[in-house]
Scaffold this active site. Sequence first.
Site, mmCIF file in Angstrom:
data_model
loop_
_atom_site.group_PDB
_atom_site.id
_atom_site.type_symbol
_atom_site.label_atom_id
_atom_site.label_comp_id
_atom_site.label_asym_id
_atom_site.label_seq_id
_atom_site.Cartn_x
_atom_site.Cartn_y
_atom_site.Cartn_z
ATOM 1 N N CYS A 121 0.689 -1.235 0.052
ATOM 2 C CA CYS A 121 0.350 -0.295 0.034
ATOM 3 C C CYS A 121 0.881 0.992 -0.136
ATOM 4 O O CYS A 121 0.437 2.549 -0.756
ATOM 5 C CB CYS A 121 -1.199 0.016 1.176
ATOM 6 S SG CYS A 121 -1.939 1.372 1.445
ATOM 7 N N CYS A 125 -5.836 -3.403 7.383
ATOM 8 C CA CYS A 125 -7.128 -2.812 7.476
ATOM 9 C C CYS A 125 -8.224 -2.989 6.802
ATOM 10 O O CYS A 125 -9.412 -3.579 7.156
ATOM 11 C CB CYS A 125 -6.691 -1.739 6.599
ATOM 12 S SG CYS A 125 -6.808 -1.489 5.593
#
Length: 409
Positions: free
Chosen positions: A124, A220
């Site tokens: 990410c 997440c």
Amino acid sequence: MPLMIKTPLTDLTASQLDLGLPKGARIVVAMSGGVDSSVTAALVHRAGYDVVGITLQLYDHGVAIAKKGACCAGQDIADARAVADRLGIPHYVLDYEDRFGDSVMQDFADTYLAGATPIPCVRCNQRVKFRDLLHTARDLGAAAMATGHYIRRTDDDRGLALRRAEDAGKDQSYFLFATTREQLSFLRFPLGDLPKETTRQIAAELGLGVADKPDSQDICFVPEGRYASVVERLRPGAATPGAIVDLNGQVLGQHQGIIHYTVGQRRGLALGGLVEPLYVIRLDADRAEVVVGPKAALGVRAIRLDEMNWLGTEEAATHRVAVKVRSTKPPVLAVLKRSGAEAEVMFDEPQEGVAPGQAGVFYALKDDQVLGGGWIRSTVPVDVSVVTDIREEGAPNEEGRLLHRTRPF
């Protein structure tokens, strides 16, 4: 007695903040909705810079995989907006759902199906935040982009460098090893010198609603740590059942897909009739096998890496370094041999719980400089022969005992 006036911690910290840019320069702050990025925005704003807050929407909030309290989920976007309003800075939400899905979530699923252990937080940062968002910050006319990561960026007569955070317990250098020199020249990390407790105190002084907000845990987009369920959702029917075998290839049981296992795992093997605990030693995706063995067989004496990112100034092929192979483990001593984008690391002492798909991150021995890192593609096991009886007494076996020998990974 003179009146003692206590300077607010917020003002004191902001006055010391020097981003190496003229006051009034535009700084884009990546605001995830947590306390760290919120305080980053506050400090940069109070230091006299023109702050623009940006929050990324990374996945569909209606999808079940979106976890409550996770980074970039619905509540976090609302929290980031509330902080920006309180600070009086502009705030924008950018839809990066497709980019995140293609660059991070799909890679996550493919890596697990290949029998490796992914680190999506690194991907990410590498592919979304420090690439796509950084380009957007430049398009907005920013002179730099600031984040709430706990890591230090230094620029002195020794050159530009990435260094571990002052707060060792919050250091995030393991997740930022893929940061390139070009990206580093544009990035700023205002919290690198602060302990987490100070960050929360600043948030409380400013009356930010996120002052006591818990830190995000795990990944997440993975609810309650159920990695396999996410992989099954992204790749329906891709998990292939197979055998659980010992180091000699003897079948001990069956499994419903290697995505349910990780190297070093002991629980959940569902193998009865054993007198000693067994651990997952490796995952063979081609054969759909989960290979198990005694704890001694977990030892790894060397690793091979690719996709190397080198931030050090020393260009020699061989280096004496400290290396981290898990985010939760301290660095250990090793010898690094680099060859272009590939590298081999020989540990001074064998390491356990090392698996393909993880990262190897290198540090200088004399200071906290992050030298770079790469992705572990294979491991070299220790030379170990363990004679052990893994069956219950009296269980049928040709010799009554099993001889386990590690085989090359």
